[in-house]
Write an enzyme that holds these catalytic residues in place. Structure first.
Site, PDB file in Angstrom:
ATOM      1  N   ASP A 297       0.861  -1.179   0.000  1.00  0.00           N
ATOM      2  CA  ASP A 297       0.000   0.000   0.000  1.00  0.00           C
ATOM      3  C   ASP A 297       0.900   1.232   0.000  1.00  0.00           C
ATOM      4  OD1 ASP A 297      -2.087   1.734   0.129  1.00  0.00           O
ATOM      5  OD2 ASP A 297      -2.672   1.268   2.198  1.00  0.00           O
ATOM      6  N   LYS A 298       1.409   1.551  -1.164  1.00  0.00           N
ATOM      7  CA  LYS A 298       2.437   2.608  -1.253  1.00  0.00           C
ATOM      8  C   LYS A 298       1.878   3.979  -0.928  1.00  0.00           C
ATOM      9  CE  LYS A 298       5.304   0.187  -4.606  1.00  0.00           C
ATOM     10  NZ  LYS A 298       6.696   0.113  -4.213  1.00  0.00           N
TER      11      LYS A 298
ATOM     12  N   THR B 168       6.861   2.509   0.120  1.00  0.00           N
ATOM     13  CA  THR B 168       7.731   3.652   0.258  1.00  0.00           C
ATOM     14  C   THR B 168       7.152   4.866  -0.454  1.00  0.00           C
ATOM     15  OG1 THR B 168       9.722   2.282   0.434  1.00  0.00           O
ATOM     16  CG2 THR B 168      10.042   4.531  -0.331  1.00  0.00           C
TER      17      THR B 168
ATOM     18  N   ASN C 205      10.200  -7.826  -8.522  1.00  0.00           N
ATOM     19  CA  ASN C 205       9.622  -6.519  -8.845  1.00  0.00           C
ATOM     20  C   ASN C 205      10.708  -5.497  -9.103  1.00  0.00           C
ATOM     21  OD1 ASN C 205       9.534  -3.985  -6.850  1.00  0.00           O
ATOM     22  ND2 ASN C 205       9.800  -5.824  -5.586  1.00  0.00           N
TER      23      ASN C 205
ATOM     24  N   PHE D 171       9.610   2.624  -6.724  1.00  0.00           N
ATOM     25  CA  PHE D 171       8.958   3.643  -5.870  1.00  0.00           C
ATOM     26  C   PHE D 171       7.897   4.428  -6.644  1.00  0.00           C
ATOM     27  CE2 PHE D 171      12.954   4.336  -2.956  1.00  0.00           C
ATOM     28  CZ  PHE D 171      12.789   3.067  -2.435  1.00  0.00           C
TER      29      PHE D 171
ATOM     30  N   ASN E  75       7.100   4.315   5.535  1.00  0.00           N
ATOM     31  CA  ASN E  75       8.396   4.003   4.943  1.00  0.00           C
ATOM     32  C   ASN E  75       8.734   5.096   3.923  1.00  0.00           C
ATOM     33  OD1 ASN E  75      10.166   2.830   2.871  1.00  0.00           O
ATOM     34  ND2 ASN E  75       9.905   0.884   3.940  1.00  0.00           N
TER      35      ASN E  75
ATOM     36  N   ASN F  88      14.129   3.614   4.044  1.00  0.00           N
ATOM     37  CA  ASN F  88      14.426   2.606   3.018  1.00  0.00           C
ATOM     38  C   ASN F  88      15.683   3.001   2.243  1.00  0.00           C
ATOM     39  OD1 ASN F  88      14.478   0.703   1.053  1.00  0.00           O
ATOM     40  ND2 ASN F  88      12.449   1.124   0.232  1.00  0.00           N
TER      41      ASN F  88
ATOM     42  N   SER G  92      16.252  -0.597  -1.354  1.00  0.00           N
ATOM     43  CA  SER G  92      15.567  -1.062  -2.570  1.00  0.00           C
ATOM     44  C   SER G  92      16.584  -1.182  -3.702  1.00  0.00           C
ATOM     45  CB  SER G  92      14.468  -0.076  -2.974  1.00  0.00           C
ATOM     46  OG  SER G  92      14.039  -0.388  -4.279  1.00  0.00           O
TER      47      SER G  92
ATOM     48  N   ASN H  59      15.769  -1.049  -6.751  1.00  0.00           N
ATOM     49  CA  ASN H  59      15.144  -0.510  -7.959  1.00  0.00           C
ATOM     50  C   ASN H  59      15.262   0.994  -8.137  1.00  0.00           C
ATOM     51  OD1 ASN H  59      14.268  -3.134  -8.662  1.00  0.00           O
ATOM     52  ND2 ASN H  59      12.622  -2.937  -7.156  1.00  0.00           N
ATOM     53  N   THR H  60      15.974   1.651  -7.243  1.00  0.00           N
ATOM     54  CA  THR H  60      16.280   3.070  -7.419  1.00  0.00           C
ATOM     55  C   THR H  60      17.788   3.142  -7.559  1.00  0.00           C
ATOM     56  OG1 THR H  60      14.364   3.834  -6.168  1.00  0.00           O
ATOM     57  CG2 THR H  60      16.210   5.366  -6.325  1.00  0.00           C
TER      58      THR H  60
ATOM     59  N   LYS I 105      15.781  -0.026   7.106  1.00  0.00           N
ATOM     60  CA  LYS I 105      15.511  -1.274   6.374  1.00  0.00           C
ATOM     61  C   LYS I 105      16.716  -1.653   5.520  1.00  0.00           C
ATOM     62  CE  LYS I 105      12.027  -3.640   3.605  1.00  0.00           C
ATOM     63  NZ  LYS I 105      10.633  -3.651   3.195  1.00  0.00           N
TER      64      LYS I 105
ATOM     65  N   ASN J  45      14.922  -6.364   2.840  1.00  0.00           N
ATOM     66  CA  ASN J  45      14.276  -6.000   1.579  1.00  0.00           C
ATOM     67  C   ASN J  45      14.446  -7.157   0.580  1.00  0.00           C
ATOM     68  OD1 ASN J  45      13.155  -4.329  -0.519  1.00  0.00           O
ATOM     69  ND2 ASN J  45      13.922  -2.563   0.604  1.00  0.00           N
TER      70      ASN J  45
ATOM     71  N   TYR K  31       4.718 -10.084   2.808  1.00  0.00           N
ATOM     72  CA  TYR K  31       4.226  -9.484   1.569  1.00  0.00           C
ATOM     73  C   TYR K  31       3.950 -10.597   0.546  1.00  0.00           C
ATOM     74  CZ  TYR K  31       3.696  -6.189  -2.336  1.00  0.00           C
ATOM     75  OH  TYR K  31       3.214  -5.471  -3.393  1.00  0.00           O
ATOM     76  N   SER K  32       5.014 -11.175  -0.049  1.00  0.00           N
ATOM     77  CA  SER K  32       4.822 -12.134  -1.151  1.00  0.00           C
ATOM     78  C   SER K  32       3.980 -13.336  -0.727  1.00  0.00           C
ATOM     79  CB  SER K  32       6.167 -12.625  -1.676  1.00  0.00           C
ATOM     80  OG  SER K  32       6.960 -11.537  -2.056  1.00  0.00           O
TER      81      SER K  32
HETATM   82  C1  LIG Z   1       5.823  -5.713  -5.431  1.00  0.00           C
HETATM   83  C2  LIG Z   1       6.681  -5.358  -4.256  1.00  0.00           C
HETATM   84  C3  LIG Z   1       6.880  -4.011  -3.942  1.00  0.00           C
HETATM   85  C4  LIG Z   1       7.689  -3.660  -2.862  1.00  0.00           C
HETATM   86  N1  LIG Z   1       7.841  -2.343  -2.548  1.00  0.00           N
HETATM   87  C5  LIG Z   1       8.565  -1.988  -1.459  1.00  0.00           C
HETATM   88  C6  LIG Z   1       8.688  -0.633  -1.094  1.00  0.00           C
HETATM   89  O1  LIG Z   1       8.126   0.272  -1.712  1.00  0.00           O
HETATM   90  N2  LIG Z   1       9.455  -0.351  -0.004  1.00  0.00           N
HETATM   91  C7  LIG Z   1      10.078  -1.313   0.737  1.00  0.00           C
HETATM   92  O2  LIG Z   1      10.743  -0.993   1.722  1.00  0.00           O
HETATM   93  N3  LIG Z   1       9.945  -2.613   0.412  1.00  0.00           N
HETATM   94  C8  LIG Z   1       9.217  -2.964  -0.659  1.00  0.00           C
HETATM   95  N4  LIG Z   1       9.085  -4.289  -0.975  1.00  0.00           N
HETATM   96  C9  LIG Z   1       9.793  -5.310  -0.177  1.00  0.00           C
HETATM   97  C10 LIG Z   1       8.908  -5.908   0.904  1.00  0.00           C
HETATM   98  O3  LIG Z   1       8.502  -4.949   1.839  1.00  0.00           O
HETATM   99  C11 LIG Z   1       9.677  -7.031   1.638  1.00  0.00           C
HETATM  100  O4  LIG Z   1      10.778  -6.473   2.310  1.00  0.00           O
HETATM  101  C12 LIG Z   1      10.164  -8.119   0.686  1.00  0.00           C
HETATM  102  O5  LIG Z   1       9.230  -8.366  -0.327  1.00  0.00           O
HETATM  103  C13 LIG Z   1      10.475  -9.427   1.411  1.00  0.00           C
HETATM  104  O6  LIG Z   1       9.336  -9.955   2.023  1.00  0.00           O
HETATM  105  P1  LIG Z   1       8.438 -11.122   1.352  1.00  0.00           P
HETATM  106  O7  LIG Z   1       9.362 -12.211   0.939  1.00  0.00           O
HETATM  107  O8  LIG Z   1       7.451 -11.484   2.433  1.00  0.00           O
HETATM  108  O9  LIG Z   1       7.761 -10.491   0.179  1.00  0.00           O
HETATM  109  C14 LIG Z   1       8.299  -4.669  -2.065  1.00  0.00           C
HETATM  110  C15 LIG Z   1       8.085  -6.014  -2.384  1.00  0.00           C
HETATM  111  C16 LIG Z   1       7.285  -6.366  -3.456  1.00  0.00           C
HETATM  112  C17 LIG Z   1       7.058  -7.823  -3.776  1.00  0.00           C
END
Ligand SMILES: Cc1cc2nc3c(=O)[nH]c(=O)nc-3n(C[C@H](O)[C@H](O)[C@H](O)COP(=O)(O)O)c2cc1C
Length: 340
Positions: free
Chosen positions: A65-66, A86, A111, A115, A139, A172, A175, A177-178, A217, A246, A318-319
């Site tokens: 839930d960004k 985030t 993914n 952000f 976050n 954070n 990540s 991805n940035t 994180k 992460n 999350y996943s």
């Molecule tokens: C689609 C997706 C988007 C994510 N976006 C963020 C993010 O915006 N900020 C962040 O700190 N972690 C983000 N994460 C990481 C998760 O918060 C978590 O740290 C990571 O997925 C490991 O947990 P899991 O194996 O239960 O998914 C994201 C993960 C996924 C799958």
């Protein structure tokens, strides 16, 4: 008995992953608005962590839930805490689609969202409108077009803005991805950034007359020496908590699977061992002085218990929700309660 998610999941998995994500959140919202309770009936003992009372130790990890659009709908699932974001100072679109991939054979996700979010001001409005009164982590990150040399300004602005409404603030710096974000985990850069944030936290505490914990994180791709140095720094700066971990850039456990070659962060089951290794080392280095929020690869109740046994005080998912649905939350809460 057939569980509703087992019926819905094959339909969701036919859809593009990002669409199915959006659709699922909308459905949860409808349930909440219709007064349909989705949390189980199991009661859990509250826990005190970072001076906050968590009604149960299972939380939602950042990224689902960004923008804070679904806080009440997600709280309706029975989480003990919710982390939104985030979020970055200014809105940004994130990376081009497709940017979210399923690896069902490994119960994993890749993914490279980057952000995508509507900016801090939007998120704060959503938080104000929510009915939720439980623990809310916010976050924060930096905008993709903010030069690394000015990254601290984005985090400081983020901290100032979210401080009045957050139960804790997650920084954070992990990540994948940035571009270059993970450089902020290097000793010197991390020290400079966290010193600035700690000083700002102290200032904000005086202004708002409340103490909001700062939580960092971390990535799972750090080696033992890096973890040791980071732990020493966190202790030195009296950081309030650490989230481990992460997503990973490693593909060791998914090599050869469809989509495994996609660029981005890998989460879900293959991350479990790597995240647990980091949690276990942090637990030794931090010696219970700084609590750990364990996250990465929890897809069963036993996985959640394993995180606590490795040294975490709280667990996020999350996943696992994508593969197991909301039933995982109750399963994990029951497993944790039975194990403690
Ligand atoms: C689609 C997706 C988007 C994510 N976006 C963020 C993010 O915006 N900020 C962040 O700190 N972690 C983000 N994460 C990481 C998760 O918060 C978590 O740290 C990571 O997925 C490991 O947990 P899991 O194996 O239960 O998914 C994201 C993960 C996924 C799958």
């Amino acid at each position: 008995m057939i569980k509703p998610f087992e019926v819905i999941r094959p339909i969701l998995f036919q859809l593009d992953p990002e669409r199915s994500h959006e659709w699922s959140l909308k459905m949860l919202n409808l349930c909440w608005r219709a007064g349909i309770r989705l949390s189980g009936s199991h009661t859990t003992r509250p826990r005190q962590v970072m001076g906050l009372e968590f009604c149960n130790p299972l939380g939602l990890a950042a990224g689902m839930d960004k923008n804070g659009d679904y806080i009440d709908a997600l709280a309706n699932l029975g989480f003990g805490f919710i982390e939104v974001g985030t979020v970055t100072p200014r809105p940004q679109p994130g990376n081009p689609r497709p940017r979210l991939f399923r690896l069902p054979a490994a119960q994993a996700i890749i993914n490279r969202m980057g952000f995508n979010n509507r900016g801090i001001d939007y998120l704060l409005e959503r938080v104000k409108q929510a009915n939720y009164k439980g623990i809310l982590g916010i976050n924060i990150g930096k905008n993709a077009d903010t030069p690394m040399a000015r990254a601290a300004e984005d985090y400081l602005l983020g901290l100032r803005k979210v401080y009045p409404l957050a139960s804790y603030v997650a920084i954070n710096i992990s990540s994948p991805n940035t571009k270059d974000l993970r450089q902020l985990q290097n000793a010197q850069e991390m020290c400079r950034l966290l010193q600035l944030l700690k000083a700002e936290q102290s200032h904000l505490q005086t202004i708002h007359r409340k103490y909001v914990p700062l939580v960092v994180k971390l990535a799972p791709d750090l080696d033992d020496d890096e973890i040791r140095n980071i732990a020493a720094l966190l202790l030195d700066l009296q950081i309030d908590g650490v989230i481990a971990t992460n997503t990973t850039v490693s593909r060791e456990d998914v090599a050869g699977l469809p989509c495994a070659g996609e660029v981005g962060g890998l989460s879900g089951r293959p991350l479990r061992r790597q995240a647990n290794r980091i949690i276990a080392q942090l637990a030794v280095e931090l010696g219970k002085k700084i609590p750990i929020i364990g996250v990465g690869g929890v897809v069963s109740g036993d996985d959640a218990v394993e995180k606590l046994r490795a040294g975490a005080s709280l667990v996020q998912i999350y996943s696992g929700l994508i593969y197991r649905g909301p039933g995982l939350i109750e399963e994990a809460k029951v497993a944790i309660e039975n194990a403690s």
